[in-house]
Motif scaffolding. Structure first.
Motif, short mmCIF file in Angstrom:
data_model
loop_
_atom_site.label_atom_id
_atom_site.label_comp_id
_atom_site.label_asym_id
_atom_site.label_seq_id
_atom_site.Cartn_x
_atom_site.Cartn_y
_atom_site.Cartn_z
N MET A 1 -11.20 26.05 -4.32
CA MET A 1 -10.65 27.18 -5.08
C MET A 1 -9.34 27.65 -4.45
SD MET A 1 -10.91 29.54 -7.39
CE MET A 1 -12.38 28.75 -7.98
N GLN A 2 -8.36 27.79 -5.32
CA GLN A 2 -7.05 28.22 -4.81
C GLN A 2 -7.07 29.70 -4.47
OE1 GLN A 2 -3.90 27.46 -7.53
NE2 GLN A 2 -2.47 28.12 -5.95
N LEU A 3 -6.31 30.06 -3.45
CA LEU A 3 -6.28 31.46 -3.06
C LEU A 3 -5.41 32.23 -4.05
CD1 LEU A 3 -6.96 33.47 -0.71
CD2 LEU A 3 -4.59 33.11 -0.05
N ARG A 4 -5.95 33.28 -4.58
CA ARG A 4 -5.22 34.07 -5.55
C ARG A 4 -5.17 35.51 -5.10
NH1 ARG A 4 -5.71 31.56 -10.63
NH2 ARG A 4 -4.19 29.92 -10.58
N LYS A 5 -4.11 36.20 -5.45
CA LYS A 5 -3.98 37.58 -4.99
C LYS A 5 -3.79 38.56 -6.13
CE LYS A 5 -4.50 37.01 -0.78
NZ LYS A 5 -5.84 36.56 -1.17
N GLU A 6 -4.06 38.12 -7.36
CA GLU A 6 -3.76 39.01 -8.47
C GLU A 6 -4.72 40.19 -8.54
OE1 GLU A 6 -4.12 35.78 -8.81
OE2 GLU A 6 -2.18 35.03 -9.48
N ASN A 7 -4.20 41.26 -9.14
CA ASN A 7 -5.02 42.43 -9.41
C ASN A 7 -5.61 42.27 -10.81
OD1 ASN A 7 -4.32 43.59 -7.02
ND2 ASN A 7 -2.63 44.77 -7.90
N ILE A 8 -6.91 42.32 -10.89
CA ILE A 8 -7.55 42.20 -12.19
C ILE A 8 -8.28 43.48 -12.52
CG2 ILE A 8 -9.24 40.91 -13.54
CD1 ILE A 8 -8.57 38.43 -12.01
N LEU A 9 -8.01 44.00 -13.70
CA LEU A 9 -8.69 45.21 -14.14
C LEU A 9 -9.81 44.81 -15.08
CD1 LEU A 9 -8.99 48.28 -14.59
CD2 LEU A 9 -7.17 48.11 -16.31
N ILE A 186 -4.57 38.11 8.42
CA ILE A 186 -3.88 36.94 8.98
C ILE A 186 -4.57 35.67 8.47
CG2 ILE A 186 -3.40 35.64 11.10
CD1 ILE A 186 -3.18 38.39 12.52
N HIS A 187 -5.88 35.69 8.51
CA HIS A 187 -6.63 34.50 8.08
C HIS A 187 -6.54 34.31 6.56
CE1 HIS A 187 -9.71 31.40 8.11
NE2 HIS A 187 -10.21 32.00 7.05
N TYR A 188 -6.88 35.34 5.82
CA TYR A 188 -7.04 35.16 4.38
C TYR A 188 -5.72 35.09 3.61
CZ TYR A 188 -12.04 35.48 4.92
OH TYR A 188 -13.34 35.23 5.28
N GLN A 189 -4.63 35.57 4.20
CA GLN A 189 -3.36 35.46 3.49
C GLN A 189 -2.70 34.12 3.76
OE1 GLN A 189 -2.04 37.84 1.46
NE2 GLN A 189 -3.74 39.22 1.83
N GLY A 190 -3.20 33.41 4.72
CA GLY A 190 -2.52 32.19 5.16
C GLY A 190 -3.08 30.93 4.54
N LYS A 191 -2.51 29.80 4.97
CA LYS A 191 -2.90 28.57 4.30
C LYS A 191 -4.21 27.98 4.83
CE LYS A 191 0.01 25.42 6.97
NZ LYS A 191 1.27 24.73 7.05
N PHE A 192 -4.77 28.58 5.87
CA PHE A 192 -6.07 28.08 6.35
C PHE A 192 -7.22 28.95 5.83
CE2 PHE A 192 -2.83 27.40 9.66
CZ PHE A 192 -2.74 26.02 9.56
N SER A 193 -6.93 29.71 4.81
CA SER A 193 -7.90 30.72 4.37
C SER A 193 -9.20 30.12 3.84
CB SER A 193 -7.29 31.61 3.31
OG SER A 193 -6.95 30.81 2.21
N ARG A 194 -9.16 28.85 3.47
CA ARG A 194 -10.40 28.28 2.95
C ARG A 194 -11.35 27.84 4.06
NH1 ARG A 194 -8.74 24.33 -1.71
NH2 ARG A 194 -6.63 24.63 -0.93
N ALA A 195 -10.81 27.77 5.27
CA ALA A 195 -11.65 27.45 6.43
C ALA A 195 -12.36 28.75 6.87
CB ALA A 195 -10.78 26.89 7.54
N PRO A 196 -13.37 28.64 7.73
CA PRO A 196 -14.14 29.85 8.07
C PRO A 196 -13.35 30.89 8.89
CG PRO A 196 -15.25 27.85 8.84
CD PRO A 196 -13.93 27.43 8.33
N PHE A 197 -13.72 32.13 8.70
CA PHE A 197 -13.26 33.23 9.57
C PHE A 197 -14.52 33.78 10.20
CE2 PHE A 197 -12.82 37.74 10.37
CZ PHE A 197 -11.56 37.84 10.95
N ILE A 198 -14.59 33.76 11.52
CA ILE A 198 -15.80 34.25 12.18
C ILE A 198 -15.42 35.37 13.13
CG2 ILE A 198 -17.70 33.65 13.75
CD1 ILE A 198 -17.89 30.99 12.40
N ALA A 199 -16.03 36.54 12.88
CA ALA A 199 -15.74 37.70 13.72
C ALA A 199 -16.86 37.87 14.74
CB ALA A 199 -15.63 38.95 12.86
N VAL A 200 -16.50 37.97 16.00
CA VAL A 200 -17.51 38.13 17.06
C VAL A 200 -17.20 39.41 17.82
CG1 VAL A 200 -18.59 37.02 19.05
CG2 VAL A 200 -17.40 35.61 17.36
N ASN A 201 -18.18 40.29 17.90
CA ASN A 201 -17.98 41.50 18.68
C ASN A 201 -18.47 41.24 20.10
OD1 ASN A 201 -18.02 43.94 19.89
ND2 ASN A 201 -19.10 45.00 18.23
N CYS A 202 -17.51 41.00 20.99
CA CYS A 202 -17.88 40.63 22.37
C CYS A 202 -18.62 41.77 23.08
CB CYS A 202 -16.65 40.24 23.16
SG CYS A 202 -15.77 38.87 22.44
#
Ligand SMILES: Nc1ncnc2c1ncn2[C@@H]1O[C@H](COP(=O)(O)OP(=O)(O)OP(=O)(O)O)[C@@H](O)[C@H]1O
Ligand SMILES: [Mg+2]
Length: 442
Positions: A1-9, A186-202
């Motif tokens: 799925m292509q990354l899209r940024k449109e606003n949909i009402l 940074i992750h989701y606006q970029g070109k690697f956004s389809r790969a995982p983003f993992i947040a770790v609270n150290c």
């Protein structure tokens, strides 16, 4: 799925449909604005740049046909998609005549929605609408990030510069300033956004577990390690790992992290075999790492490797221009959630929010607006704000002044309020008239 940024009402009087549409659309990364009536839809259209309208036809009061007509007149370029439970030849004809691109019948599948979207999201020349670019003259949010102050625009400029490469980024900022939000952008606006983003609270994982969670382990590495297991680093391969509260990582974890940064490989706990990983690291903290380096609880070499690109998110009190925009966003969010409508705020209440110092930053602002929405009917006013906000004096951190100045300003205020009646002012201030004269002369 292509990354899209449109606003949909999306407009429907059935909240279940709104929610279903929202879920699907958000899963494709669209920004969703919900309206449960035509009236609300019109308000949103006025305040927001919308790229696609999805509307129901049969709604109480004003129906979807009216909305389509309104949009055709006022926003002729806005594509329109109809989702209705009552397909009729007449209805379809009318809709198509008024420029509706596609027509979807309830119940619809996710795939049907997707192909209708693809058809609808083309501009007047028939080209697919591209995600918006960001410039200094942004009038819209950047992803989820609201704000147009110079400080937030600087942050966005840095995000733009790092989003498409894998540079390590370090985010500093007080609690609630939006560190995680920026990491996600940074992750989701970029070109690697389809790969995982993992947040770790150290800070949220016990020290001995953190190592195994981050880097994985092999069978028998410790009691309870019954199988081989991947860690967050392996899971995030190709994408981003967000190490929040990095100051809480133990020295063992720190030295393993250094290895990931230097060699681009991880070694599982209990193993000696290195595995290649390709992960962008974003770290964040609100603690003073320089101080920890002094005390030798944080490795200096790791610090320099982590801070390839630094982003400092200013506290809200230093970017008060953003308050009104943020309030708007939260009024919208919670208004729709709790009251099914877009709520307003009085200038007096907004003034109080503008003057407060926001030690808890945007998180605190969000909580206060959320509470106010629950407490009010249609308009958020001073009475819906917590008392401690009403009593704050308008001094920002960079304008701290001596007590004498505050005193003088306050005496002047009381004098103005009493029509320059010194006797009355003295009574209110509980000092004598001579003292008033003295203090004003100082
Ligand atoms: N510029 C912004 N626009 C919209 N929402 C924001 C913005 N900044 C922060 N928020 C919201 O404020 C809340 C706090 O943000 P976030 O969790 O990113 O802060 P943080 O810096 O990680 O805080 P902490 O140090 O306490 O973990 C979130 O709900 C986030 O969506
Ligand atoms: Mg956080």
């Amino acid at each position: 799925m292509q990354l899209r940024k449109e606003n949909i009402l999306i407009v429907d009087d059935d909240v279940n449909i709104l929610e279903l549409l929202q879920r699907h659309l958000q899963s494709w990364n669209y920004h969703v604005f919900k309206a449960i009536s035509v009236k609300e839809a019109v308000t949103i259209l006025r305040d927001t740049q919308i790229d696609l309208l999805i509307t129901d036809l049969k709604m109480p009061e004003v129906d979807g046909f009216e909305l389509i007509k309104f949009v055709s007149e006022h926003y002729p370029k806005l594509p329109k998609l109809v989702v209705t439970g009552y397909p009729s030849v007449q209805g379809s004809l009318e809709a198509i005549k008024s420029g509706v691109v596609d027509y979807l019948t309830k119940p619809f599948t996710k795939d049907e929605l997707k192909s209708a979207l693809d058809k609808s999201l083309v501009d007047s020349e028939g080209k697919a609408i591209q995600p918006k670019n960001t410039s200094d003259h942004r009038t819209e949010p950047y992803g989820e990030i609201i704000g147009n102050s110079e400080k937030i625009n600087d942050v966005i400029q840095v995000i733009e510069r790092v989003k498409d490469n894998k540079a390590t980024v370090f985010i500093k900022g007080e609690s609630g300033t939006g560190k995680e939000l920026v990491a996600r952008a940074i992750h989701y606006q970029g070109k690697f956004s389809r790969a995982p983003f993992i947040a770790v609270n150290c800070g949220g994982i016990p020290e001995n577990l953190l190592e195994a969670e981050l880097f994985g382990y092999v069978k028998g590495a410790f009691t309870g390690a019954e199988t081989n297991r991947e860690g967050f680093f392996q899971a995030a391969n190709g994408g981003t790992i967000f190490l929040d509260e990095i100051g809480n990582a133990s020295l063992t974890v720190q030295s393993r992290l250094l290895r990931v940064l230097q060699e681009k490989e991880v070694v599982r706990v209990g193993s000696t075999k290195a595995e290649k990983v390709d992960v962008r690291i974003i770290a964040a903290t609100n603690s003073d790492l320089q101080d920890m380096i002094q005390k030798q609880t944080f490795r200096e070499d790791l610090y320099y490797r982590l801070t390839v690109v630094e982003i400092h998110i200013a506290p809200l009190r230093e970017r008060k221009d953003d308050i009104a925009l943020l309030v708007d966003k939260f009024l919208f969010k919670y208004g729709i959630e709790y009251k099914d409508r877009f709520l307003k705020i009085t200038p007096e209440a907004l003034d109080i929010l503008n003057r407060y110092n926001w030690p808890g930053n945007i998180r605190e602002l969000e909580n206060i607006v959320q509470r106010a929405v629950i407490m009010c009917d249609k308009v958020v006013d001073v009475e819906h704000l917590p008392d401690h906000l009403k009593h704050t004096i308008a001094f920002s951190a960079d304008a701290l002044v001596p007590l004498k100045v505050v005193e003088k300003q306050y005496i002047e205020k009381v004098l103005r309020a009493t029509g320059n009646n010194k006797t009355k002012a003295a009574e209110i201030l509980q000092i004598d008239r001579k003292t008033i004269r003295q203090k004003l002369a100082d």
